[in-house]
Design a protein around this motif. Structure first.
Motif, PDB file in Angstrom:
ATOM      1  N   GLU A 140       0.803  -1.220   0.000  1.00  0.00           N
ATOM      2  CA  GLU A 140       0.000   0.000   0.000  1.00  0.00           C
ATOM      3  C   GLU A 140       0.840   1.277   0.000  1.00  0.00           C
ATOM      4  O   GLU A 140       0.288   2.369  -0.076  1.00  0.00           O
ATOM      5  CB  GLU A 140      -0.954   0.003   1.192  1.00  0.00           C
ATOM      6  N   VAL A 141       2.146   1.150   0.089  1.00  0.00           N
ATOM      7  CA  VAL A 141       3.031   2.322   0.046  1.00  0.00           C
ATOM      8  C   VAL A 141       3.107   2.793  -1.399  1.00  0.00           C
ATOM      9  O   VAL A 141       3.599   2.085  -2.262  1.00  0.00           O
ATOM     10  CB  VAL A 141       4.433   1.995   0.596  1.00  0.00           C
ATOM     11  N   LYS A 142       2.595   3.993  -1.645  1.00  0.00           N
ATOM     12  CA  LYS A 142       2.512   4.524  -3.012  1.00  0.00           C
ATOM     13  C   LYS A 142       3.430   5.717  -3.245  1.00  0.00           C
ATOM     14  O   LYS A 142       3.391   6.318  -4.303  1.00  0.00           O
ATOM     15  CB  LYS A 142       1.071   4.954  -3.324  1.00  0.00           C
ATOM     16  N   ILE A 143       4.228   6.079  -2.243  1.00  0.00           N
ATOM     17  CA  ILE A 143       5.107   7.236  -2.392  1.00  0.00           C
ATOM     18  C   ILE A 143       6.554   6.783  -2.452  1.00  0.00           C
ATOM     19  O   ILE A 143       6.866   5.606  -2.253  1.00  0.00           O
ATOM     20  CB  ILE A 143       4.912   8.248  -1.239  1.00  0.00           C
ATOM     21  N   ASN A 144       7.431   7.715  -2.713  1.00  0.00           N
ATOM     22  CA  ASN A 144       8.866   7.437  -2.727  1.00  0.00           C
ATOM     23  C   ASN A 144       9.598   8.678  -2.213  1.00  0.00           C
ATOM     24  O   ASN A 144       8.970   9.681  -1.872  1.00  0.00           O
ATOM     25  CB  ASN A 144       9.331   7.034  -4.132  1.00  0.00           C
ATOM     26  N   SER A 145      10.903   8.603  -2.158  1.00  0.00           N
ATOM     27  CA  SER A 145      11.711   9.712  -1.629  1.00  0.00           C
ATOM     28  C   SER A 145      11.523  11.003  -2.411  1.00  0.00           C
ATOM     29  O   SER A 145      11.501  12.092  -1.824  1.00  0.00           O
ATOM     30  CB  SER A 145      13.195   9.330  -1.637  1.00  0.00           C
ATOM     31  N   GLN A 146      11.358  10.889  -3.728  1.00  0.00           N
ATOM     32  CA  GLN A 146      11.180  12.087  -4.550  1.00  0.00           C
ATOM     33  C   GLN A 146       9.869  12.795  -4.201  1.00  0.00           C
ATOM     34  O   GLN A 146       9.819  14.028  -4.143  1.00  0.00           O
ATOM     35  CB  GLN A 146      11.209  11.727  -6.043  1.00  0.00           C
ATOM     36  N   VAL A 147       8.810  12.017  -3.951  1.00  0.00           N
ATOM     37  CA  VAL A 147       7.524  12.603  -3.570  1.00  0.00           C
ATOM     38  C   VAL A 147       7.650  13.282  -2.206  1.00  0.00           C
ATOM     39  O   VAL A 147       7.140  14.385  -2.005  1.00  0.00           O
ATOM     40  CB  VAL A 147       6.410  11.528  -3.562  1.00  0.00           C
ATOM     41  N   LEU A 148       8.347  12.617  -1.275  1.00  0.00           N
ATOM     42  CA  LEU A 148       8.561  13.226   0.040  1.00  0.00           C
ATOM     43  C   LEU A 148       9.286  14.568  -0.091  1.00  0.00           C
ATOM     44  O   LEU A 148       8.929  15.541   0.567  1.00  0.00           O
ATOM     45  CB  LEU A 148       9.369  12.294   0.940  1.00  0.00           C
ATOM     46  N   ARG A 149      10.305  14.607  -0.939  1.00  0.00           N
ATOM     47  CA  ARG A 149      11.056  15.855  -1.146  1.00  0.00           C
ATOM     48  C   ARG A 149      10.163  16.942  -1.724  1.00  0.00           C
ATOM     49  O   ARG A 149      10.143  18.077  -1.248  1.00  0.00           O
ATOM     50  CB  ARG A 149      12.240  15.616  -2.082  1.00  0.00           C
ATOM     51  N   ALA A 150       9.426  16.596  -2.768  1.00  0.00           N
ATOM     52  CA  ALA A 150       8.570  17.587  -3.432  1.00  0.00           C
ATOM     53  C   ALA A 150       7.471  18.091  -2.493  1.00  0.00           C
ATOM     54  O   ALA A 150       7.202  19.287  -2.433  1.00  0.00           O
ATOM     55  CB  ALA A 150       7.956  16.977  -4.695  1.00  0.00           C
ATOM     56  N   ASP A 151       6.850  17.179  -1.749  1.00  0.00           N
ATOM     57  CA  ASP A 151       5.730  17.553  -0.888  1.00  0.00           C
ATOM     58  C   ASP A 151       6.157  18.265   0.393  1.00  0.00           C
ATOM     59  O   ASP A 151       5.390  19.042   0.951  1.00  0.00           O
ATOM     60  CB  ASP A 151       4.903  16.314  -0.508  1.00  0.00           C
ATOM     61  N   GLY A 152       7.359  17.993   0.862  1.00  0.00           N
ATOM     62  CA  GLY A 152       7.781  18.566   2.137  1.00  0.00           C
ATOM     63  C   GLY A 152       8.774  19.701   2.043  1.00  0.00           C
ATOM     64  O   GLY A 152       8.959  20.443   3.013  1.00  0.00           O
ATOM     65  N   PHE A 153       9.406  19.848   0.892  1.00  0.00           N
ATOM     66  CA  PHE A 153      10.485  20.830   0.815  1.00  0.00           C
ATOM     67  C   PHE A 153      10.398  21.718  -0.417  1.00  0.00           C
ATOM     68  O   PHE A 153      11.357  22.378  -0.779  1.00  0.00           O
ATOM     69  CB  PHE A 153      11.837  20.109   0.883  1.00  0.00           C
ATOM     70  N   GLY A 154       9.229  21.749  -1.036  1.00  0.00           N
ATOM     71  CA  GLY A 154       9.013  22.623  -2.181  1.00  0.00           C
ATOM     72  C   GLY A 154       8.571  23.999  -1.702  1.00  0.00           C
ATOM     73  O   GLY A 154       8.677  24.344  -0.523  1.00  0.00           O
ATOM     74  N   GLY A 155       8.000  24.770  -2.617  1.00  0.00           N
ATOM     75  CA  GLY A 155       7.577  26.128  -2.299  1.00  0.00           C
ATOM     76  C   GLY A 155       6.417  26.213  -1.319  1.00  0.00           C
ATOM     77  O   GLY A 155       6.311  27.167  -0.567  1.00  0.00           O
ATOM     78  N   ASP A 156       5.536  25.208  -1.324  1.00  0.00           N
ATOM     79  CA  ASP A 156       4.367  25.205  -0.441  1.00  0.00           C
ATOM     80  C   ASP A 156       4.314  23.847   0.253  1.00  0.00           C
ATOM     81  O   ASP A 156       3.566  22.959  -0.155  1.00  0.00           O
ATOM     82  CB  ASP A 156       3.095  25.449  -1.266  1.00  0.00           C
ATOM     83  N   PRO A 157       5.111  23.639   1.317  1.00  0.00           N
ATOM     84  CA  PRO A 157       5.214  22.324   1.956  1.00  0.00           C
ATOM     85  C   PRO A 157       3.870  21.780   2.417  1.00  0.00           C
ATOM     86  O   PRO A 157       3.073  22.497   3.027  1.00  0.00           O
ATOM     87  CB  PRO A 157       6.134  22.562   3.151  1.00  0.00           C
ATOM     88  N   PHE A 158       3.639  20.522   2.096  1.00  0.00           N
ATOM     89  CA  PHE A 158       2.399  19.823   2.439  1.00  0.00           C
ATOM     90  C   PHE A 158       2.470  19.213   3.835  1.00  0.00           C
ATOM     91  O   PHE A 158       1.463  18.954   4.452  1.00  0.00           O
ATOM     92  CB  PHE A 158       2.152  18.737   1.387  1.00  0.00           C
ATOM     93  N   TYR A 159       3.667  18.967   4.313  1.00  0.00           N
ATOM     94  CA  TYR A 159       3.836  18.358   5.625  1.00  0.00           C
ATOM     95  C   TYR A 159       5.096  18.899   6.277  1.00  0.00           C
ATOM     96  O   TYR A 159       5.940  19.519   5.637  1.00  0.00           O
ATOM     97  CB  TYR A 159       3.917  16.825   5.533  1.00  0.00           C
TER      98      TYR A 159
END
Length: 137
Positions: A32-51
């Motif tokens: 059920e794990v559908k994410i990877n390290s790249q998604v974590l980087r984009a979602d957490g360290f982009g311009g509008d962090p999601f987490y």
């Protein structure tokens, strides 16, 4: 060396992803794990962090991690961040068969709302989420 809790950095994403996979495997949910390290980087360290994520660091000489107060220190730091952001409660889910974790969270002061108040933890999976958004059948 004492345990140090700090905000995660983009460079931590591979390690965090490893822990996500480890806990998913422990719960027999690795598929059920559908994410990877790249998604974590984009979602957490982009311009509008999601987490936001905190990590605990130990020196290499400290060996086995259980029983050293790391979990309590992490939960304490999460509580501080939550309160600083105006949160008034923290919610999380524990699988029913993990009695050790349930007991530990209760020891911290958590109430099991399933037992105490008849609440149920519900989830909309990807298909249901797309359907609700009008994108699916």
């Amino acid at each position: 060396m004492e345990c140090i809790v700090r905000p995660a950095q983009s460079a931590d994403c591979d390690h965090v992803m490893g822990m996500i996979r480890e806990i998913a495997e422990y719960h027999n949910l690795l598929d059920e794990v559908k994410i990877n390290s790249q998604v974590l980087r984009a979602d957490g360290f982009g311009g509008d962090p999601f987490y936001q994520c905190l990590v605990a660091e130990l020196g290499p000489e400290q060996g086995d991690k259980q029983g050293r107060g790391i979990g309590k220190k992490l939960m304490s730091e999460v509580a501080k961040v939550a309160l600083a952001r105006g949160c008034v409660e923290m919610k999380f889910t524990v699988v029913e068969w993990n009695g050790r974790a349930l007991a530990w969270y209760r020891h911290l002061g958590a109430q099991d709302k399933t037992e105490a108040g008849g609440w149920h933890s519900l989830e909309l999976g990807a298909k249901a989420l797309h359907r609700l958004a009008g994108e699916g059948q």
